[in-house]
Design an enzyme around this catalytic site. Structure first.
Site, short mmCIF file in Angstrom:
data_model
loop_
_atom_site.label_atom_id
_atom_site.label_comp_id
_atom_site.label_asym_id
_atom_site.label_seq_id
_atom_site.Cartn_x
_atom_site.Cartn_y
_atom_site.Cartn_z
N HIS A 160 -120.87 62.28 -24.32
CA HIS A 160 -120.63 60.91 -24.79
C HIS A 160 -120.78 59.88 -23.67
O HIS A 160 -120.69 58.67 -23.92
CB HIS A 160 -119.28 60.78 -25.50
CG HIS A 160 -118.07 60.79 -24.61
ND1 HIS A 160 -117.23 61.88 -24.49
CD2 HIS A 160 -117.55 59.84 -23.81
CE1 HIS A 160 -116.24 61.59 -23.67
NE2 HIS A 160 -116.42 60.35 -23.24
N ASP A 200 -119.36 68.61 -26.23
CA ASP A 200 -119.40 67.36 -25.45
C ASP A 200 -119.73 67.68 -23.98
O ASP A 200 -118.86 67.64 -23.11
CB ASP A 200 -118.06 66.64 -25.56
CG ASP A 200 -118.10 65.22 -25.03
OD1 ASP A 200 -119.21 64.72 -24.77
OD2 ASP A 200 -117.01 64.61 -24.90
N SER A 236 -113.65 60.28 -18.46
CA SER A 236 -114.59 61.08 -19.25
C SER A 236 -115.67 61.67 -18.37
O SER A 236 -116.24 60.99 -17.52
CB SER A 236 -115.25 60.20 -20.31
OG SER A 236 -114.37 59.92 -21.36
#
Length: 256
Positions: A64, A108, A202
């Site tokens: 992402h 992910d 992230s």
């Protein structure tokens, strides 16, 4: 809608500030030589993520964190300063896992092939990956997460932060997130302690016994643990295959 908000917790949307470690402390400069700071260009503007060196020419991060163009900075402690240890490199190719799901963040994981190899030194060097899918990460294992950004919901910092987090049993995340998948995700962070990774973290690594076992993926929008990490060992065949393929493409291009 509530579940969607939880899943959005670690995505840095255009206009947001990079947010990160909660309940941690400033890391000793360059004590995490594999850490990478990603600046991501999209039509909506600039965003930021974490990442980590897995080879001199590859960085691993979350899918992402994909963008139209990505620049990588390694060897950094303070991302707002031009430190002599820093190396800034553009990304040649960004490859998201083919089964990455933008709705629930399964698979992910993304590999970034750098436009040139990094110069390995005390401030910059890759981290080890799991050696095989048979390795088991047991609940209670103490691991480390590092990242840049906010140290609380309202206070930021430009220097690398670190926090130690314990792996949790899968049921802890199943109770919190309907999208949690045991096969490809790790549940991390004691729900009774205010320590976790957060938004701009992230793509950063979960490192246990000097091995990168997970990638920061998603968690609660208010920054309360546990959080969900992509389980790297589940993707080892894809990682090896993708790096070989990209290396062959680069060699073919050089010989053309």
């Amino acid at each position: 809608m509530q579940q969607l908000l939880l899943l959005l917790a670690f995505i840095l949307l255009p206009g947001d500030e990079a947010e990160k470690i909660i309940g941690g402390r400033e890391a000793r400069p360059h004590s995490y030589p594999y850490m990478a700071y990603l600046l991501i260009q999209n039509p909506e503007g600039l965003t930021a993520c974490g990442g980590f060196l897995v080879r001199e020419d590859f960085v691993m991060t979350a899918a992402h964190c994909w963008g139209r163009s990505i620049s990588v900075t390694v060897g950094a402690h303070n991302i707002q300063r031009r430190e002599r240890t820093q190396q800034r490199i553009n990304v040649r190719r960004a490859i998201r896992h083919p089964d990455y799901n933008t709705q629930n963040f399964t698979n992910d994981i993304m590999l970034l092939q750098l436009s040139r190899r990094i110069r390995r030194n005390k401030a910059v060097s890759p981290v080890a990956l799991p050696r095989g899918a048979g390795e088991r990460l047991r609940p209670g294992t103490l691991c480390t997460v590092a990242g840049w950004g906010r140290v609380s919901l309202s206070r930021g910092t430009n220097v690398l932060q670190e926090v130690q987090l314990r792996v949790q049993g899968d049921q802890t995340c199943r109770n919190r997130f309907r999208t949690f998948t045991t096969q490809t995700q790790i549940c991390v962070g004691n729900p009774r302690k205010r320590k976790t990774a957060f938004k701009g973290d992230s793509g950063g690594p979960l490192v246990c016994n000097n091995v990168a076992q997970g990638i920061v993926s998603y968690g609660a929008s208010n920054g309360t643990p546990p959080a969900v990490f992509t389980k790297i060992k589940s993707f080892l065949p894809w990682i090896r295959r993708t790096m070989r393929h990209l290396q062959c493409l680069t060699l073919a291009g050089a010989q053309a």
